[in-house]
Design a protein around this motif. Structure first.
Motif, mmCIF file in Angstrom:
data_model
loop_
_atom_site.group_PDB
_atom_site.id
_atom_site.type_symbol
_atom_site.label_atom_id
_atom_site.label_comp_id
_atom_site.label_asym_id
_atom_site.label_seq_id
_atom_site.Cartn_x
_atom_site.Cartn_y
_atom_site.Cartn_z
ATOM 1 N N ALA A 165 8.581 9.923 13.763
ATOM 2 C CA ALA A 165 8.940 8.719 14.524
ATOM 3 C C ALA A 165 8.473 7.456 13.817
ATOM 4 N N GLY A 166 7.286 7.511 13.223
ATOM 5 C CA GLY A 166 6.802 6.351 12.478
ATOM 6 C C GLY A 166 7.728 5.977 11.347
ATOM 7 N N ALA A 167 8.280 7.000 10.656
ATOM 8 C CA ALA A 167 9.225 6.733 9.569
ATOM 9 C C ALA A 167 10.525 6.141 10.101
ATOM 10 N N ILE A 168 11.011 6.654 11.219
ATOM 11 C CA ILE A 168 12.279 6.176 11.780
ATOM 12 C C ILE A 168 12.161 4.735 12.260
ATOM 13 N N PHE A 169 11.079 4.417 12.956
ATOM 14 C CA PHE A 169 10.926 3.088 13.543
ATOM 15 C C PHE A 169 10.613 2.012 12.500
ATOM 16 N N GLN A 170 10.132 2.432 11.300
ATOM 17 C CA GLN A 170 9.816 1.447 10.262
ATOM 18 C C GLN A 170 11.010 0.544 9.970
ATOM 19 N N TYR A 171 12.202 1.115 9.927
ATOM 20 C CA TYR A 171 13.366 0.375 9.451
ATOM 21 C C TYR A 171 13.821 -0.714 10.424
ATOM 22 N N PRO A 172 14.059 -0.415 11.719
ATOM 23 C CA PRO A 172 14.463 -1.516 12.599
ATOM 24 C C PRO A 172 13.370 -2.559 12.793
ATOM 25 N N LEU A 173 12.110 -2.120 12.868
ATOM 26 C CA LEU A 173 11.032 -3.093 13.042
ATOM 27 C C LEU A 173 10.864 -3.942 11.785
ATOM 28 N N GLY A 174 10.960 -3.321 10.619
ATOM 29 C CA GLY A 174 10.873 -4.083 9.376
ATOM 30 C C GLY A 174 12.024 -5.052 9.218
ATOM 31 N N TRP A 175 13.242 -4.597 9.568
ATOM 32 C CA TRP A 175 14.426 -5.464 9.493
ATOM 33 C C TRP A 175 14.252 -6.685 10.400
ATOM 34 N N ALA A 218 3.294 2.796 16.664
ATOM 35 C CA ALA A 218 1.964 2.584 16.086
ATOM 36 C C ALA A 218 1.953 2.655 14.561
ATOM 37 N N LEU A 219 2.657 3.615 13.973
ATOM 38 C CA LEU A 219 2.572 3.782 12.521
ATOM 39 C C LEU A 219 3.129 2.596 11.727
ATOM 40 N N PRO A 220 4.206 1.916 12.169
ATOM 41 C CA PRO A 220 4.678 0.753 11.397
ATOM 42 C C PRO A 220 3.756 -0.458 11.462
ATOM 43 N N LEU A 221 2.768 -0.458 12.354
ATOM 44 C CA LEU A 221 1.915 -1.638 12.508
ATOM 45 C C LEU A 221 1.186 -1.990 11.214
ATOM 46 N N TYR A 222 0.825 -0.992 10.446
ATOM 47 C CA TYR A 222 0.106 -1.251 9.192
ATOM 48 C C TYR A 222 0.988 -2.034 8.213
ATOM 49 N N SER A 223 2.200 -1.563 8.005
ATOM 50 C CA SER A 223 3.104 -2.253 7.079
ATOM 51 C C SER A 223 3.481 -3.635 7.600
ATOM 52 N N LEU A 224 3.662 -3.764 8.908
ATOM 53 C CA LEU A 224 3.975 -5.074 9.495
ATOM 54 C C LEU A 224 2.817 -6.043 9.295
ATOM 55 N N SER A 225 1.588 -5.565 9.474
ATOM 56 C CA SER A 225 0.414 -6.423 9.275
ATOM 57 C C SER A 225 0.315 -6.872 7.823
ATOM 58 N N ALA A 226 0.535 -5.932 6.891
ATOM 59 C CA ALA A 226 0.467 -6.279 5.478
ATOM 60 C C ALA A 226 1.569 -7.266 5.102
ATOM 61 N N ALA A 227 2.769 -7.080 5.649
ATOM 62 C CA ALA A 227 3.866 -8.005 5.353
ATOM 63 C C ALA A 227 3.552 -9.398 5.882
ATOM 64 N N HIS A 228 2.961 -9.490 7.068
ATOM 65 C CA HIS A 228 2.585 -10.790 7.630
ATOM 66 C C HIS A 228 1.545 -11.467 6.737
ATOM 67 N N ALA A 229 0.557 -10.695 6.276
ATOM 68 C CA ALA A 229 -0.458 -11.270 5.392
ATOM 69 C C ALA A 229 0.171 -11.742 4.087
ATOM 70 N N ASN A 230 1.099 -10.976 3.562
ATOM 71 C CA ASN A 230 1.731 -11.331 2.288
ATOM 72 C C ASN A 230 2.552 -12.608 2.398
#
Length: 427
Positions: free
Chosen positions: A260-270, A315-327
């Motif tokens: 689920a973390g892998a699936i949700f990464q894409y719409p949340l990242g988009w 929950a799993l995409p939160l890490y990548s979202l946080s890093a993207a916000h910092a970047n």
């Protein structure tokens, strides 16, 4: 993919070999390591419960693993400079096998905490070596594809590895021997590969105060994610046992969470590339918190599996979202230092999280685990809400592209960020 990378290869023979041929041994080794390490984290908790250990003691094992991960980040570059990548990889893979196999011959207790500490060091070290190789092989044009393949290997290995538990059972020596065999097997493709040692990267110096100044949201977010996701990964099996799931159910629970973390990464990242990332972070964090509250009141397996899927998805995409916000707030050339620092914030949270979560379960029962994680997620929501009124959003034209980041080792951020090793080896 082109036959010849656009940068200087790590060995002369490599210049005439297709990139795919050079990647296969590294990716096979990565799959074996990731699968073995993923199922080991689950098996430790299962065997601890079968051995009559308290929830808090099992939480100590999880904390010891992440303490070892932090030590691995510090010692691995020193060892690589001394003896080279191949020897470090071989030593750490063997050490990890020894640490796991020792569980079959030592009584459950303090010795297991030492084993998990050693495993954390060793896994971090092997991951750093593999990711250094991948980074050295990747030209700028191929970097995204290599990272995508590595993500697929990570997802497939961790998900598939979980089903070794129902296949071999959690209480006997068979599962321990199987994990040890996988760690040893990872030595084979690397030892027989024709790659030489990749160039040695400059050590990334992390200024944690600077990272906080760049993005308090990302720093707090990664710490919170460590406290919650790190706890679920290491003591979640204790919760599963407490609500009556068998080994098949436990394997399915962890797999649903990861997929689920892998699936949700894409719409949340988009979405985060198009609107203020903090709103997407808030949406995902609220979703994770609500999923936790839902799980805290569920006992039926179907409801638990649904809740775990939603929890992993948010929950799993939160890490990548946080890093993207910092970047988005980082200056030129700060990506690797920033991302590596955020991984350490996560590791610090993950070192404390299993101990706190297991103590809560010891005191209030298994359902309290998700009250703990839900409370932390909703506290992060409050912090996010406060930050929305203290800092303007980054204009869409200045946002960096969202990248799905792994937490295998800080070196992965060099691959994601496009930073090449700086100094070639002389030997």
């Amino acid at each position: 993919m082109p036959d010849v990378p656009s940068h200087t290869p790590t060995d002369a023979a490599g210049a005439t070999r297709p990139l795919l041929t050079r990647l296969v041994p590294l990716l096979v080794a990565a799959a074996l390591l990731l699968g073995a390490n993923g199922v080991a984290m689950t098996v430790i908790a299962v065997r601890g419960r079968l051995g009559g250990l308290s929830d808090t003691t099992i939480g100590v094992f999880g904390s010891a693993y992440y303490a070892g991960f932090i030590l691995g980040v510090l010692v691995t570059p020193l060892l690589i400079r001394r003896v080279g990548h191949i020897r470090v990889f071989s030593a750490f893979a063997a050490i990890n096998a020894i640490a796991i196999l020792s569980l079959a011959v030592t009584p459950a207790g303090a010795a297991w905490a030492v084993s998990r500490l050693v495993s954390g060091i060793a896994f971090c070290g092997t991951a750093m070596v593999l990711e250094s190789w991948l980074n050295a092989l990747a030209s700028n044009a191929e970097r995204g594809r290599i990272l995508s393949v590595y993500r697929i290997v990570d997802l497939g290995a961790i998900t598939g590895g979980q089903f070794l538990l129902p296949a071999f059972g959690g209480g006997g020596p068979e599962i321990i021997v199987m994990i040890g065999l996988l760690f040893c097997a990872a030595l084979v493709p690397v030892s027989l590969a024709r790659e030489g040692n990749p160039p040695i990267s400059d050590t990334t110096r992390i200024n944690y105060l600077s990272i906080w100044r760049i993005s308090p949201v990302a720093a707090v977010g990664c710490l919170t994610i460590g406290l919650t996701n790190g706890a679920f990964r290491t003591v979640g099996p204790v919760y599963a046992e407490g609500v009556g799931l068998d080994t098949d159910g436990l394997a399915l629970l962890i797999s649903l969470w990861v997929v689920a973390g892998a699936i949700f990464q894409y719409p949340l990242g988009w979405a985060s590339d198009r609107i203020d990332r903090r709103w997407v972070l808030m949406l995902a964090t609220v979703g994770a918190g609500v999923s936790c509250l839902f799980l805290s009141g569920m006992t039926a397996p179907a409801a638990i599996f649904l809740g775990a899927f939603l929890f992993g998805g948010f929950a799993l995409p939160l890490y990548s979202l946080s890093a993207a916000h910092a970047n988005d707030h980082a200056g030129p050339g700060q990506f690797v230092e920033l991302a590596a620092g955020l991984s350490m914030f996560f590791a610090l949270g993950a070192m404390v999280g299993p101990l706190l979560a297991s103590a809560v379960m010891d005191r209030f029962g298994p359902s309290a685990f998700f009250l703990y994680t839900g409370g932390l997620h909703l506290s992060f929501v409050a912090f996010l809400a406060a930050r929305l009124f203290t800092r303007d959003a980054v204009p869409a034209s200045q946002r960096k592209r969202f990248v799905w980041l792994l937490r295998t080792s800080p070196v992965i951020f060099r691959l994601a960020g496009g930073q090449k090793p700086a100094k070639p080896r002389k030997d």
